[in-house]
Design a protein around this motif. Structure first.
Motif, PDB file in Angstrom:
ATOM      1  N   CYS A  94       5.279   4.446   0.390  1.00  0.00           N
ATOM      2  CA  CYS A  94       4.819   3.189  -0.202  1.00  0.00           C
ATOM      3  C   CYS A  94       5.606   2.037   0.402  1.00  0.00           C
ATOM      4  CB  CYS A  94       5.003   3.206  -1.720  1.00  0.00           C
ATOM      5  SG  CYS A  94       3.909   4.370  -2.556  1.00  0.00           S
ATOM      6  N   TYR A  95       4.899   0.989   0.802  1.00  0.00           N
ATOM      7  CA  TYR A  95       5.491  -0.181   1.448  1.00  0.00           C
ATOM      8  C   TYR A  95       5.408  -1.379   0.505  1.00  0.00           C
ATOM      9  CZ  TYR A  95       4.599   2.744   5.527  1.00  0.00           C
ATOM     10  OH  TYR A  95       4.551   3.785   6.413  1.00  0.00           O
ATOM     11  N   GLY A  96       6.454  -2.177   0.500  1.00  0.00           N
ATOM     12  CA  GLY A  96       6.443  -3.357  -0.356  1.00  0.00           C
ATOM     13  C   GLY A  96       7.425  -4.410   0.107  1.00  0.00           C
ATOM     14  N   GLN A  97       7.465  -5.523  -0.624  1.00  0.00           N
ATOM     15  CA  GLN A  97       8.381  -6.626  -0.338  1.00  0.00           C
ATOM     16  C   GLN A  97       9.359  -6.769  -1.505  1.00  0.00           C
ATOM     17  OE1 GLN A  97       5.032  -7.229   0.870  1.00  0.00           O
ATOM     18  NE2 GLN A  97       6.086  -6.602   2.708  1.00  0.00           N
ATOM     19  N   ALA A  98      10.652  -6.796  -1.162  1.00  0.00           N
ATOM     20  CA  ALA A  98      11.687  -7.015  -2.168  1.00  0.00           C
ATOM     21  C   ALA A  98      11.795  -8.507  -2.441  1.00  0.00           C
ATOM     22  CB  ALA A  98      13.021  -6.476  -1.686  1.00  0.00           C
ATOM     23  N   LYS A 117       0.841  -1.197   0.000  1.00  0.00           N
ATOM     24  CA  LYS A 117       0.000   0.000   0.000  1.00  0.00           C
ATOM     25  C   LYS A 117       0.871   1.240   0.000  1.00  0.00           C
ATOM     26  CE  LYS A 117      -0.414   0.269   5.011  1.00  0.00           C
ATOM     27  NZ  LYS A 117      -1.303   0.433   6.132  1.00  0.00           N
ATOM     28  N   CYS A 118       0.245   2.341  -0.347  1.00  0.00           N
ATOM     29  CA  CYS A 118       0.851   3.661  -0.231  1.00  0.00           C
ATOM     30  C   CYS A 118      -0.056   4.480   0.684  1.00  0.00           C
ATOM     31  CB  CYS A 118       0.977   4.341  -1.587  1.00  0.00           C
ATOM     32  SG  CYS A 118       2.151   3.561  -2.705  1.00  0.00           S
ATOM     33  N   ALA A 119       0.551   5.228   1.575  1.00  0.00           N
ATOM     34  CA  ALA A 119      -0.215   6.031   2.526  1.00  0.00           C
ATOM     35  C   ALA A 119       0.233   7.484   2.439  1.00  0.00           C
ATOM     36  CB  ALA A 119      -0.015   5.503   3.944  1.00  0.00           C
ATOM     37  N   GLU A 120      -0.726   8.396   2.587  1.00  0.00           N
ATOM     38  CA  GLU A 120      -0.431   9.825   2.550  1.00  0.00           C
ATOM     39  C   GLU A 120      -0.595  10.406   3.941  1.00  0.00           C
ATOM     40  OE1 GLU A 120      -2.228  13.800   0.460  1.00  0.00           O
ATOM     41  OE2 GLU A 120      -2.095  11.983  -0.761  1.00  0.00           O
ATOM     42  N   PHE A 121       0.374  11.229   4.336  1.00  0.00           N
ATOM     43  CA  PHE A 121       0.368  11.848   5.655  1.00  0.00           C
ATOM     44  C   PHE A 121       0.500  13.356   5.504  1.00  0.00           C
ATOM     45  CE2 PHE A 121       2.299   7.659   6.017  1.00  0.00           C
ATOM     46  CZ  PHE A 121       1.509   7.071   6.995  1.00  0.00           C
ATOM     47  N   SER A 122      -0.053  14.100   6.461  1.00  0.00           N
ATOM     48  CA  SER A 122       0.062  15.560   6.478  1.00  0.00           C
ATOM     49  C   SER A 122       0.692  16.005   7.783  1.00  0.00           C
ATOM     50  CB  SER A 122      -1.318  16.210   6.350  1.00  0.00           C
ATOM     51  OG  SER A 122      -1.891  15.889   5.112  1.00  0.00           O
ATOM     52  N   ASP A 123       1.439  17.100   7.692  1.00  0.00           N
ATOM     53  CA  ASP A 123       2.053  17.733   8.859  1.00  0.00           C
ATOM     54  C   ASP A 123       2.897  16.775   9.694  1.00  0.00           C
ATOM     55  OD1 ASP A 123       1.002  20.252   8.276  1.00  0.00           O
ATOM     56  OD2 ASP A 123      -0.898  19.769   9.256  1.00  0.00           O
ATOM     57  N   VAL A 124       3.754  16.015   9.039  1.00  0.00           N
ATOM     58  CA  VAL A 124       4.720  15.181   9.751  1.00  0.00           C
ATOM     59  C   VAL A 124       6.009  15.986   9.888  1.00  0.00           C
ATOM     60  CG1 VAL A 124       3.739  12.985   9.027  1.00  0.00           C
ATOM     61  CG2 VAL A 124       5.459  14.056   7.620  1.00  0.00           C
ATOM     62  N   PRO A 125       6.830  15.709  10.885  1.00  0.00           N
ATOM     63  CA  PRO A 125       8.065  16.478  11.053  1.00  0.00           C
ATOM     64  C   PRO A 125       8.927  16.454   9.783  1.00  0.00           C
ATOM     65  CG  PRO A 125       7.673  15.108  12.972  1.00  0.00           C
ATOM     66  CD  PRO A 125       6.650  14.718  11.937  1.00  0.00           C
ATOM     67  N   GLY A 126       9.229  17.643   9.273  1.00  0.00           N
ATOM     68  CA  GLY A 126      10.059  17.769   8.083  1.00  0.00           C
ATOM     69  C   GLY A 126       9.288  17.791   6.776  1.00  0.00           C
TER      70      GLY A 126
END
Length: 124
Positions: A113-117, A97-106
């Motif tokens: 996006c998270y995945g398996q190699a 999945k891919c997740a969107e975040f707002s107002d995180v430090p920096g």
């Protein structure tokens, strides 16, 4: 006058013989740039038909640290995750999945996006 020009022409052209060309391009930069292209994206349903080895979890992020910068996007985050999969020796990846975040430090906005190699065996 024509003879003089013909005699001086080799002198003018040989003046460039000592010209050197320096560049900041090197093989490592090209390898790093094209590394994500060596990692194929697979869907979960495709894995049943493949012979592969799970290498580990990878993630990639896209961050907008300033309002004047472009909005973060999942494509950039997936590309970084593919580069990390290649760094682990992988040639495949599946994304969870891919997740969107707002107002995180920096970051004003951030996409992760998270995945398996995967190390996928080549088909014969």
């Amino acid at each position: 006058m024509k003879r003089l020009t013909l005699l001086l022409l080799p002198l003018f052209t040989s003046g460039c013989a000592y010209f050197s060309f320096n560049s900041n391009l090197d093989k490592e930069n090209f390898d790093e740039y094209f590394k994500p292209g060596s990692v194929q994206i697979y869907e979960q349903g495709q894995l049943a038909d493949l012979n592969y080895l799970y290498l580990g979890t990878v993630e990639g992020e896209s961050c907008q640290s300033d309002a004047n910068q472009a909005v973060p996007n999942a494509g950039e985050a997936r590309t970084l995750a593919r580069r990390r999969a290649a760094d682990m020796g992988g040639n495949g990846i599946t994304f969870d999945k891919c997740a969107e975040f707002s107002d995180v430090p920096g970051c004003l906005k951030q996409v992760i996006c998270y995945g398996q190699a995967l190390k996928v065996a080549e088909e014969k």
